[in-house]
Design an enzyme around this catalytic site. Structure first.
Site, PDB file in Angstrom:
ATOM      1  N   ASP A  58      -0.250   2.263   8.662  1.00 18.56           N
ATOM      2  CA  ASP A  58      -0.834   1.568   9.821  1.00 18.56           C
ATOM      3  C   ASP A  58       0.024   1.630  11.086  1.00 18.56           C
ATOM      4  O   ASP A  58      -0.474   1.357  12.173  1.00 18.56           O
ATOM      5  CB  ASP A  58      -1.083   0.093   9.482  1.00 18.56           C
ATOM      6  CG  ASP A  58      -1.999  -0.089   8.289  1.00 18.56           C
ATOM      7  OD1 ASP A  58      -2.777   0.835   8.004  1.00 18.56           O
ATOM      8  OD2 ASP A  58      -1.934  -1.151   7.644  1.00 18.56           O
TER       9      ASP A  58
ATOM     10  N   CYS B  66       1.852  -8.105  -6.128  1.00 16.49           N
ATOM     11  CA  CYS B  66       2.259  -9.008  -7.202  1.00 16.49           C
ATOM     12  C   CYS B  66       2.274 -10.445  -6.686  1.00 16.49           C
ATOM     13  O   CYS B  66       3.174 -10.839  -5.947  1.00 16.49           O
ATOM     14  CB  CYS B  66       3.650  -8.586  -7.698  1.00 16.49           C
ATOM     15  SG  CYS B  66       4.386  -9.742  -8.844  1.00 16.49           S
TER      16      CYS B  66
ATOM     17  N   GLY C 100       0.833  -1.213   0.000  1.00 16.87           N
ATOM     18  CA  GLY C 100       0.000   0.000   0.000  1.00 16.87           C
ATOM     19  C   GLY C 100       0.861   1.253   0.000  1.00 16.87           C
ATOM     20  O   GLY C 100       1.913   1.276   0.629  1.00 16.87           O
TER      21      GLY C 100
ATOM     22  N   SER D  56       4.228   2.465   5.653  1.00 16.10           N
ATOM     23  CA  SER D  56       2.879   1.950   5.938  1.00 16.10           C
ATOM     24  C   SER D  56       2.137   2.971   6.788  1.00 16.10           C
ATOM     25  O   SER D  56       2.688   3.467   7.765  1.00 16.10           O
ATOM     26  CB  SER D  56       2.985   0.631   6.704  1.00 16.10           C
ATOM     27  OG  SER D  56       1.724   0.284   7.227  1.00 16.10           O
TER      28      SER D  56
HETATM   29  P1  ATP Z   1       0.756  -2.967   3.345  1.00 14.08           P
HETATM   30  O1  ATP Z   1       1.154  -2.870   4.794  1.00 14.08           O
HETATM   31  O2  ATP Z   1       0.458  -1.663   2.763  1.00 14.08           O
HETATM   32  O3  ATP Z   1      -0.283  -3.999   3.036  1.00 14.08           O
HETATM   33  P2  ATP Z   1       2.634  -4.919   2.525  1.00 14.08           P
HETATM   34  O4  ATP Z   1       4.032  -4.830   2.043  1.00 14.08           O
HETATM   35  O5  ATP Z   1       2.425  -5.694   3.794  1.00 14.08           O
HETATM   36  O6  ATP Z   1       2.082  -3.447   2.595  1.00 14.08           O
HETATM   37  P3  ATP Z   1       1.471  -7.014   0.905  1.00 14.08           P
HETATM   38  O7  ATP Z   1       0.326  -6.967  -0.053  1.00 14.08           O
HETATM   39  O8  ATP Z   1       1.408  -7.964   2.032  1.00 14.08           O
HETATM   40  O9  ATP Z   1       1.696  -5.520   1.376  1.00 14.08           O
HETATM   41  O10 ATP Z   1       2.809  -7.365   0.070  1.00 14.08           O
HETATM   42  C1  ATP Z   1       3.178  -6.623  -1.066  1.00 14.08           C
HETATM   43  C2  ATP Z   1       3.844  -7.543  -2.071  1.00 14.08           C
HETATM   44  O11 ATP Z   1       5.015  -8.132  -1.472  1.00 14.08           O
HETATM   45  C3  ATP Z   1       3.000  -8.739  -2.500  1.00 14.08           C
HETATM   46  O12 ATP Z   1       2.074  -8.422  -3.520  1.00 14.08           O
HETATM   47  C4  ATP Z   1       4.069  -9.710  -2.984  1.00 14.08           C
HETATM   48  O13 ATP Z   1       4.522  -9.353  -4.277  1.00 14.08           O
HETATM   49  C5  ATP Z   1       5.205  -9.456  -1.987  1.00 14.08           C
HETATM   50  N1  ATP Z   1       5.112 -10.451  -0.897  1.00 14.08           N
HETATM   51  C6  ATP Z   1       4.323 -10.408   0.192  1.00 14.08           C
HETATM   52  N2  ATP Z   1       4.483 -11.497   0.973  1.00 14.08           N
HETATM   53  C7  ATP Z   1       5.404 -12.261   0.352  1.00 14.08           C
HETATM   54  C8  ATP Z   1       6.007 -13.528   0.616  1.00 14.08           C
HETATM   55  N3  ATP Z   1       5.698 -14.236   1.707  1.00 14.08           N
HETATM   56  N4  ATP Z   1       6.919 -13.995  -0.251  1.00 14.08           N
HETATM   57  C9  ATP Z   1       7.244 -13.303  -1.357  1.00 14.08           C
HETATM   58  N5  ATP Z   1       6.718 -12.104  -1.670  1.00 14.08           N
HETATM   59  C10 ATP Z   1       5.808 -11.585  -0.843  1.00 14.08           C
END
Ligand code: ATP
Length: 368
Positions: free
Chosen positions: A153, A76, A11, A151
């Site tokens: 959050d 992704c 995000g 983030s």
């Molecule tokens: P936010 O806090 O805004 O949700 P975030 O980084 O936690 O941010 P996610 O949607 O969980 O958001 O992860 C973003 C991207 O990181 C995913 O779409 C994926 O491409 C990659 N990703 C997340 N978890 C994994 C994982 N366990 N292994 C590999 N890639 C990952």
């Protein structure tokens, strides 16, 4: 010369542009080449080389005063699969990148850590299938990774603040001030839902800053009966003292202690049916993450960007990947793996109803 790339992922959060700007400029200042990966892991996997662009000092001019992320962000699914990461590794090597700084949430940083851990086997497979040359394999033996936490959050353990959280908090407080004016005119109650997923930081701090009547957050749940009685008791006392407004803030992840979600509609029903208040629901939504960053986030993101470049340059094959944090007003380096593990254990503690543990892992025991 080393080549350092930065991407924003997950995000978007206000302040990400300041972070990218600082990383690009610090890398250049340190004698490195600076790259940006457009559109997060999606750009890395699908976009290929044209999504990995070398940036100059001027390319990031004025970025601190711009909201969102100018290099794009995405989710992704393919990067969660080995084949996606294999393509990502190939594209980074083709672009000539040695180190990757990821600004994102815990998901993005989990992905980054996995990418680094798998790197030797990824490049071995790329060499075996003639997708990279022997020279490239020798040159790009290691991929240094560093995380900066973007983030709204503020849900990452080990850091006091994530990039974007104070901007979102400011936006929420302003919105509640606006709502308060109309609530006062009509003597109404407002149920305001705020973001934060399973973290109550935004709701809690907004509640303190706006003197809300009641706050519902995931880390301190009670039974349905308890919160309803307590809320009605407090709100009626305030009304009896002549207060014309009622503000109840509900975190989007708010739950009862049997883990049942509490929605703004549930709160609305109680205020109408038990107290007879003229009640409205306001869901702030994406306004919370839009707009420009507050000064604090610009400064945090800039200082952390400088430190992230220092950290990737210091990282050796044997040192764990760093995450750049802030603790008691000092920019610090933490272990990326430990930070992500601790963050995930908060959600686990909540799901196993160990709310005390969840609060202590979040460093929010003060709400007791
Ligand atoms: P936010 O806090 O805004 O949700 P975030 O980084 O936690 O941010 P996610 O949607 O969980 O958001 O992860 C973003 C991207 O990181 C995913 O779409 C994926 O491409 C990659 N990703 C997340 N978890 C994994 C994982 N366990 N292994 C590999 N890639 C990952």
């Amino acid at each position: 010369r080393k080549a350092i790339a930065v991407m924003t992922s997950g995000g978007d959060a206000p302040g990400m542009n300041s972070n990218v700007r600082a990383i690009v400029r610090s890398a250049i200042f340190k004698g490195c080449r600076a790259f940006v990966v457009m559109e997060g892991y999606s750009g890395l996997v699908h976009g290929g080389p044209e999504y990995i662009k070398e940036y100059s000092w001027e390319d990031v001019r004025g970025w601190s005063s711009e909201g969102g992320t100018n290099i794009g962000t995405a989710r992704c699914m393919e990067f969660k699969e080995r084949d996606g990461r294999l393509l990502g590794a190939q594209h980074l090597i083709e672009a000539g990148v040695d180190a990757l700084i990821v600004c994102g949430g815990d998901g993005s940083l989990t992905g980054a850590d996995l990418f680094r851990a798998e790197w030797p086997s990824l490049i071995a497979e790329l060499l075996k299938n003639n997708r990279i040359t022997k020279e490239q394999h020798t040159r790009y033996q290691h991929l240094n990774i560093c995380g900066t936490v973007g983030s709204i959050d503020n849900d990452m353990s080990t850091t006091d603040a994530t990039i974007g959280a104070y901007s979102a908090l400011d936006r929420i407080c302003k919105a509640i001030d606006y709502v308060e004016a109309t609530a006062n005119s009509h003597s109404r109650a407002f149920v305001v839902e705020v973001m934060g997923r399973n973290c109550g930081w935004l709701a809690l701090l907004a509640g303190i800053a706006t003197s809300a009547d009641y706050i519902l957050i995931p880390e301190k749940p009670s039974s349905s009966r308890e919160w309803q009685e307590q809320m009605c008791d407090i709100v009626s006392k305030h009304r009896k003292r002549g207060k014309r407004t009622t503000i109840v803030i509900v975190a989007e992840g708010a739950i009862s202690n049997d883990l049942t979600p509490i929605s703004p509609a549930d709160v609305h029903k109680v205020l109408v049916e038990k107290l007879g208040l003229d009640t409205r629901i306001t869901t702030l939504g994406h306004v919370q993450r839009g707009g420009t960053a507050v000064a604090y986030d610009r400064i945090l993101a800039s200082l952390q960007g400088v430190e992230a470049v220092n950290a990737v340059l210091d990282t050796t094959p044997d040192t764990p990947s760093p995450l750049i944090a802030i603790n008691e007003n000092k920019i610090t380096r933490k272990s990326l793996v430990d930070s992500v593990r601790l963050t995930k254990s908060v959600a686990e503690a909540i799901h196993s109803k160990d709310f005390k543990k969840a609060m202590s892992l979040r460093d929010t025991e003060f709400i007791e």
